[in-house]
Design an enzyme around this catalytic site. Structure first.
Site, mmCIF file in Angstrom:
data_model
loop_
_atom_site.group_PDB
_atom_site.id
_atom_site.type_symbol
_atom_site.label_atom_id
_atom_site.label_comp_id
_atom_site.label_asym_id
_atom_site.label_seq_id
_atom_site.Cartn_x
_atom_site.Cartn_y
_atom_site.Cartn_z
ATOM 1 N N CYS A 5 0.297 -1.033 -0.186
ATOM 2 C CA CYS A 5 0.032 -0.248 0.034
ATOM 3 C C CYS A 5 1.340 1.470 -0.293
ATOM 4 C CB CYS A 5 -1.114 0.201 1.534
ATOM 5 S SG CYS A 5 -1.665 1.035 1.092
ATOM 6 N N SER B 65 -1.579 2.280 4.290
ATOM 7 C CA SER B 65 -1.393 0.857 5.844
ATOM 8 C C SER B 65 -2.573 0.066 4.786
ATOM 9 C CB SER B 65 -1.198 1.246 6.599
ATOM 10 O OG SER B 65 -1.639 1.380 6.552
ATOM 11 N N CYS B 66 -3.205 0.342 3.315
ATOM 12 C CA CYS B 66 -4.421 -0.823 3.335
ATOM 13 C C CYS B 66 -3.566 -2.435 3.165
ATOM 14 C CB CYS B 66 -5.367 -0.608 2.182
ATOM 15 S SG CYS B 66 -6.949 1.610 2.756
#
Lengths: 191, 82
Positions: free
Chosen positions: A99, A103-104
């Site tokens: 990501c 921070s997906c």
């Protein structure tokens, strides 16, 4: 900036939490329940079970690859709104997820993300030089293996479907799931 | 990362076990989720707020320090606290 920005982070967090609770936006019980679920339910064991099922059930594999959220729901991980896309590794094609924006990550299926996934180095370099990044994880892919990098967003999150290891034809589904690692589901390791 | 480079090798040893280095990090993560559930902001707004932090602060802060600062910023901007 307001004055509380000068407080130590733990005190700032507590102050924010208390103000949000006082405003009726959350409660201690809700936060505790959420964190308990996170610690006890969110785990790469969930993603591993989906992978093992896909290895042993062609119908499930087709579902998982065509509609990841539906594939997760069928294994009991319902109510996901990840827009999950599961990307399959083969002998000549490797996938890795990142990501770059932040921070997906499919936390319910892979557990809380590792520190390195959130690092500036991983986020900036995986899209530029994936082969070099994978080498830092000890994963040296053959030069003719193609690498596809999947950049996650809040609307589309990814999980790698690792290739089934050779010599596992006799194993039951639970034993197959035990072979699947967190890094294998991200694409920074082979199985 | 806005195309920036020069961050060195990937810290592959940061395995995520335990997932949070301190209790306050877990609380920040939880608060972000609760505020999304309440519709105060969505994931993209949180991410956008993180990216709007001043560059010196952004680069000096730890991961969850950036989240905390972004949540504080959004809560101020949205006017949801008295």
């Amino acid at each position: 900036m307001t004055g509380h920005d000068d407080l130590p982070v733990a005190a700032r967090t507590r102050q924010l939490e208390e103000r949000l609770i006082a405003a009726g936006l959350t409660s201690d019980d809700e936060i505790d329940e959420f964190l308990t679920r996170l610690y006890t339910k969110a785990s790469p064991v969930n993603g591993a079970r989906m992978v093992a099922r896909a290895w042993t059930d062609p119908r499930y594999r087709d579902l998982l690859l065509s509609d990841g959220d539906a594939g997760a729901a069928e294994m009991g991980f319902g109510d996901l709104t990840y827009g999950l896309r599961v990307v399959p590794n083969t002998g000549s094609a490797h996938n890795v997820i990142v990501c770059t924006l932040c921070s997906c990550y499919p936390v319910s299926l892979l557990g809380p993300s590792p520190g390195w996934y959130k690092s500036f180095a991983y986020r900036s370099r995986t899209v530029r030089e994936p082969r070099a990044v994978l080498a830092e994880f000890g994963l040296a892919l053959p030069p003719d293996t193609g690498i596809t990098v999947w950049d996650s967003t809040s609307e589309a999150r990814y999980m790698v479907l690792p290739a089934r290891p050779d010599g596992t034809g006799e194993l039951a589904e639970d034993d197959l799931a035990a072979l699947v690692t967190r890094n294998g589901l991200i694409g920074t390791a082979l199985l | 990362m806005g195309g920036q480079t020069g961050f060195g090798p990937v810290p592959v040893g940061e395995s995520g076990d335990p997932p949070f280095a301190a209790d306050w990090e877990a609380r920040v993560y939880a608060l972000a989720t609760m505020l999304r559930r309440r519709g105060v902001f969505n994931s993209d707004e949180l991410r956008n707020a993180i990216e709007r932090l001043p560059p010196d602060r952004y680069l000096a802060a730890s991961y969850y320090e950036r989240w905390l600062a972004a949540i504080e910023m959004l809560v101020r901007e949205k006017g949801v606290l008295p």
